[in-house]
Every structure is written in structure tokens, then in C-alpha cells.
Write a protein that holds these residues in place. Sequence first.
Motif, PDB file in Angstrom:
ATOM      1  N   GLN A 151       0.829  -1.209   0.000  1.00  0.00           N
ATOM      2  CA  GLN A 151       0.000   0.000   0.000  1.00  0.00           C
ATOM      3  C   GLN A 151       0.863   1.258   0.000  1.00  0.00           C
ATOM      4  O   GLN A 151       0.566   2.227  -0.701  1.00  0.00           O
ATOM      5  CB  GLN A 151      -0.946   0.011   1.205  1.00  0.00           C
ATOM      6  N   ALA A 152       1.928   1.244   0.774  1.00  0.00           N
ATOM      7  CA  ALA A 152       2.838   2.396   0.804  1.00  0.00           C
ATOM      8  C   ALA A 152       3.443   2.613  -0.575  1.00  0.00           C
ATOM      9  O   ALA A 152       3.547   3.756  -1.049  1.00  0.00           O
ATOM     10  CB  ALA A 152       3.930   2.181   1.845  1.00  0.00           C
ATOM     11  N   HIS A 153       3.809   1.527  -1.238  1.00  0.00           N
ATOM     12  CA  HIS A 153       4.378   1.625  -2.588  1.00  0.00           C
ATOM     13  C   HIS A 153       3.337   2.187  -3.563  1.00  0.00           C
ATOM     14  O   HIS A 153       3.654   3.071  -4.369  1.00  0.00           O
ATOM     15  CB  HIS A 153       4.861   0.250  -3.044  1.00  0.00           C
ATOM     16  N   LYS A 154       2.094   1.708  -3.492  1.00  0.00           N
ATOM     17  CA  LYS A 154       1.020   2.206  -4.368  1.00  0.00           C
ATOM     18  C   LYS A 154       0.785   3.701  -4.166  1.00  0.00           C
ATOM     19  O   LYS A 154       0.389   4.399  -5.091  1.00  0.00           O
ATOM     20  CB  LYS A 154      -0.281   1.448  -4.099  1.00  0.00           C
ATOM     21  N   GLN A 155       1.020   4.180  -2.938  1.00  0.00           N
ATOM     22  CA  GLN A 155       0.822   5.596  -2.628  1.00  0.00           C
ATOM     23  C   GLN A 155       2.107   6.404  -2.822  1.00  0.00           C
ATOM     24  O   GLN A 155       2.181   7.556  -2.423  1.00  0.00           O
ATOM     25  CB  GLN A 155       0.297   5.750  -1.200  1.00  0.00           C
ATOM     26  N   ASN A 156       3.106   5.779  -3.436  1.00  0.00           N
ATOM     27  CA  ASN A 156       4.391   6.444  -3.720  1.00  0.00           C
ATOM     28  C   ASN A 156       5.078   6.998  -2.470  1.00  0.00           C
ATOM     29  O   ASN A 156       5.694   8.062  -2.506  1.00  0.00           O
ATOM     30  CB  ASN A 156       4.211   7.552  -4.760  1.00  0.00           C
ATOM     31  N   LYS A 157       4.969   6.264  -1.376  1.00  0.00           N
ATOM     32  CA  LYS A 157       5.632   6.669  -0.131  1.00  0.00           C
ATOM     33  C   LYS A 157       7.053   6.109  -0.104  1.00  0.00           C
ATOM     34  O   LYS A 157       7.307   5.022  -0.629  1.00  0.00           O
ATOM     35  CB  LYS A 157       4.868   6.140   1.095  1.00  0.00           C
ATOM     36  N   ASP A 158       7.952   6.863   0.495  1.00  0.00           N
ATOM     37  CA  ASP A 158       9.283   6.321   0.759  1.00  0.00           C
ATOM     38  C   ASP A 158       9.129   5.250   1.828  1.00  0.00           C
ATOM     39  O   ASP A 158       8.432   5.444   2.824  1.00  0.00           O
ATOM     40  CB  ASP A 158      10.227   7.406   1.279  1.00  0.00           C
ATOM     41  N   ILE A 159       9.780   4.102   1.608  1.00  0.00           N
ATOM     42  CA  ILE A 159       9.703   2.996   2.555  1.00  0.00           C
ATOM     43  C   ILE A 159      11.107   2.764   3.099  1.00  0.00           C
ATOM     44  O   ILE A 159      12.047   2.549   2.344  1.00  0.00           O
ATOM     45  CB  ILE A 159       9.168   1.723   1.874  1.00  0.00           C
ATOM     46  N   ILE A 160      11.228   2.826   4.411  1.00  0.00           N
ATOM     47  CA  ILE A 160      12.518   2.702   5.073  1.00  0.00           C
ATOM     48  C   ILE A 160      12.497   1.452   5.953  1.00  0.00           C
ATOM     49  O   ILE A 160      11.663   1.339   6.845  1.00  0.00           O
ATOM     50  CB  ILE A 160      12.812   3.946   5.932  1.00  0.00           C
ATOM     51  N   GLY A 161      13.404   0.522   5.679  1.00  0.00           N
ATOM     52  CA  GLY A 161      13.523  -0.671   6.507  1.00  0.00           C
ATOM     53  C   GLY A 161      14.593  -0.461   7.558  1.00  0.00           C
ATOM     54  O   GLY A 161      15.697  -0.017   7.247  1.00  0.00           O
ATOM     55  N   VAL A 162      14.259  -0.749   8.792  1.00  0.00           N
ATOM     56  CA  VAL A 162      15.206  -0.603   9.903  1.00  0.00           C
ATOM     57  C   VAL A 162      15.346  -1.962  10.571  1.00  0.00           C
ATOM     58  O   VAL A 162      14.363  -2.545  11.027  1.00  0.00           O
ATOM     59  CB  VAL A 162      14.700   0.441  10.931  1.00  0.00           C
ATOM     60  N   PHE A 163      16.582  -2.478  10.592  1.00  0.00           N
ATOM     61  CA  PHE A 163      16.823  -3.768  11.218  1.00  0.00           C
ATOM     62  C   PHE A 163      16.871  -3.635  12.736  1.00  0.00           C
ATOM     63  O   PHE A 163      17.593  -2.789  13.265  1.00  0.00           O
ATOM     64  CB  PHE A 163      18.163  -4.352  10.740  1.00  0.00           C
ATOM     65  N   ALA A 164      16.102  -4.471  13.416  1.00  0.00           N
ATOM     66  CA  ALA A 164      16.195  -4.568  14.872  1.00  0.00           C
ATOM     67  C   ALA A 164      17.459  -5.370  15.190  1.00  0.00           C
ATOM     68  O   ALA A 164      17.955  -6.135  14.360  1.00  0.00           O
ATOM     69  CB  ALA A 164      14.972  -5.275  15.437  1.00  0.00           C
ATOM     70  N   ARG A 165      17.975  -5.191  16.374  1.00  0.00           N
ATOM     71  CA  ARG A 165      19.184  -5.915  16.776  1.00  0.00           C
ATOM     72  C   ARG A 165      18.979  -7.414  16.584  1.00  0.00           C
ATOM     73  O   ARG A 165      17.984  -7.982  17.016  1.00  0.00           O
ATOM     74  CB  ARG A 165      19.491  -5.631  18.242  1.00  0.00           C
ATOM     75  N   GLY A 166      19.906  -8.031  15.885  1.00  0.00           N
ATOM     76  CA  GLY A 166      19.859  -9.467  15.667  1.00  0.00           C
ATOM     77  C   GLY A 166      19.129  -9.896  14.402  1.00  0.00           C
ATOM     78  O   GLY A 166      19.174 -11.062  14.038  1.00  0.00           O
ATOM     79  N   ALA A 167      18.446  -8.971  13.730  1.00  0.00           N
ATOM     80  CA  ALA A 167      17.731  -9.329  12.502  1.00  0.00           C
ATOM     81  C   ALA A 167      18.722  -9.515  11.360  1.00  0.00           C
ATOM     82  O   ALA A 167      19.806  -8.936  11.360  1.00  0.00           O
ATOM     83  CB  ALA A 167      16.716  -8.251  12.153  1.00  0.00           C
ATOM     84  N   THR A 168      18.349 -10.335  10.395  1.00  0.00           N
ATOM     85  CA  THR A 168      19.211 -10.591   9.238  1.00  0.00           C
ATOM     86  C   THR A 168      18.403 -10.387   7.957  1.00  0.00           C
ATOM     87  O   THR A 168      17.191 -10.188   7.998  1.00  0.00           O
ATOM     88  CB  THR A 168      19.746 -12.033   9.263  1.00  0.00           C
ATOM     89  N   ASP A 169      19.089 -10.489   6.820  1.00  0.00           N
ATOM     90  CA  ASP A 169      18.401 -10.368   5.533  1.00  0.00           C
ATOM     91  C   ASP A 169      17.314 -11.429   5.376  1.00  0.00           C
ATOM     92  O   ASP A 169      16.355 -11.226   4.648  1.00  0.00           O
ATOM     93  CB  ASP A 169      19.398 -10.491   4.381  1.00  0.00           C
ATOM     94  N   ALA A 170      17.443 -12.543   6.050  1.00  0.00           N
ATOM     95  CA  ALA A 170      16.429 -13.614   5.983  1.00  0.00           C
ATOM     96  C   ALA A 170      15.122 -13.180   6.611  1.00  0.00           C
ATOM     97  O   ALA A 170      14.077 -13.775   6.352  1.00  0.00           O
ATOM     98  CB  ALA A 170      16.955 -14.870   6.665  1.00  0.00           C
ATOM     99  N   ASP A 171      15.155 -12.126   7.432  1.00  0.00           N
ATOM    100  CA  ASP A 171      13.957 -11.650   8.126  1.00  0.00           C
ATOM    101  C   ASP A 171      13.194 -10.599   7.326  1.00  0.00           C
ATOM    102  O   ASP A 171      12.126 -10.167   7.740  1.00  0.00           O
ATOM    103  CB  ASP A 171      14.339 -11.055   9.482  1.00  0.00           C
ATOM    104  N   VAL A 172      13.731 -10.177   6.191  1.00  0.00           N
ATOM    105  CA  VAL A 172      13.123  -9.118   5.396  1.00  0.00           C
ATOM    106  C   VAL A 172      11.819  -9.613   4.782  1.00  0.00           C
ATOM    107  O   VAL A 172      11.773 -10.722   4.232  1.00  0.00           O
ATOM    108  CB  VAL A 172      14.095  -8.635   4.290  1.00  0.00           C
ATOM    109  N   PRO A 173      10.745  -8.816   4.867  1.00  0.00           N
ATOM    110  CA  PRO A 173       9.463  -9.225   4.256  1.00  0.00           C
ATOM    111  C   PRO A 173       9.604  -9.470   2.757  1.00  0.00           C
ATOM    112  O   PRO A 173      10.453  -8.861   2.109  1.00  0.00           O
ATOM    113  CB  PRO A 173       8.549  -8.033   4.524  1.00  0.00           C
ATOM    114  N   GLN A 174       8.765 -10.321   2.223  1.00  0.00           N
ATOM    115  CA  GLN A 174       8.843 -10.713   0.819  1.00  0.00           C
ATOM    116  C   GLN A 174       8.789  -9.526  -0.132  1.00  0.00           C
ATOM    117  O   GLN A 174       9.568  -9.445  -1.064  1.00  0.00           O
ATOM    118  CB  GLN A 174       7.700 -11.675   0.491  1.00  0.00           C
ATOM    119  N   VAL A 175       7.882  -8.577   0.083  1.00  0.00           N
ATOM    120  CA  VAL A 175       7.804  -7.412  -0.800  1.00  0.00           C
ATOM    121  C   VAL A 175       8.909  -6.445  -0.522  1.00  0.00           C
ATOM    122  O   VAL A 175       9.289  -5.656  -1.282  1.00  0.00           O
ATOM    123  CB  VAL A 175       6.472  -6.666  -0.693  1.00  0.00           C
TER     124      VAL A 175
END
Length: 69
Positions: free
Chosen positions: A45-69
Motif C-alpha cells: 500500500q505504501a508503494h502504491k501511494q508512492n511513499k518512501d519505505i525505510i527498513g530498519v533492522f532490529a538488533r539481531g535481525a538478518t536479511d532472511a527476516d526481510v518481508p517478501q515485498v
Amino acid sequence: MNKGLVKEETIRRLLRMKISWAGKVIVLIGKDTHTRRWVNWEIEQAHKQNKDIIGVFARGATDADVPQV
């Protein structure tokens, strides 16, 4: 039976409104983020509305935890 739960379309409508008010959308990426029910939908929905999307990794998170979209 409704069981007192909010309808999914109501949740979608409210989330779309909140996303439209936002200047940017921040996604906190933790070990379970990629399994959360609404995360991919919110990012789409954020992408459809042309919003900037910022991913912030929590401590211990890895690329494997990134949502599919």
C-alpha cells in the motif's frame, strides 16, 4: 460468527488512511517480521501511494527476516 473482531476491510481502510497521512513508512525488521500477516500488505500500500519505505533492522535481525515485498 464475528467474535467481536474488527472486519479485515475496516483494518485495511484505516491502515490506508494512516499510510496516506504519512510522509514516509518505516518498517521495523525483526526476526518474525517476514511472517507477520499485515506487513507485506502495508508495504504494498505504501508503494502504491508512492511513499518512501525505510527498513530498519532490529538488533539481531538478518536479511532472511526481510518481508517478501
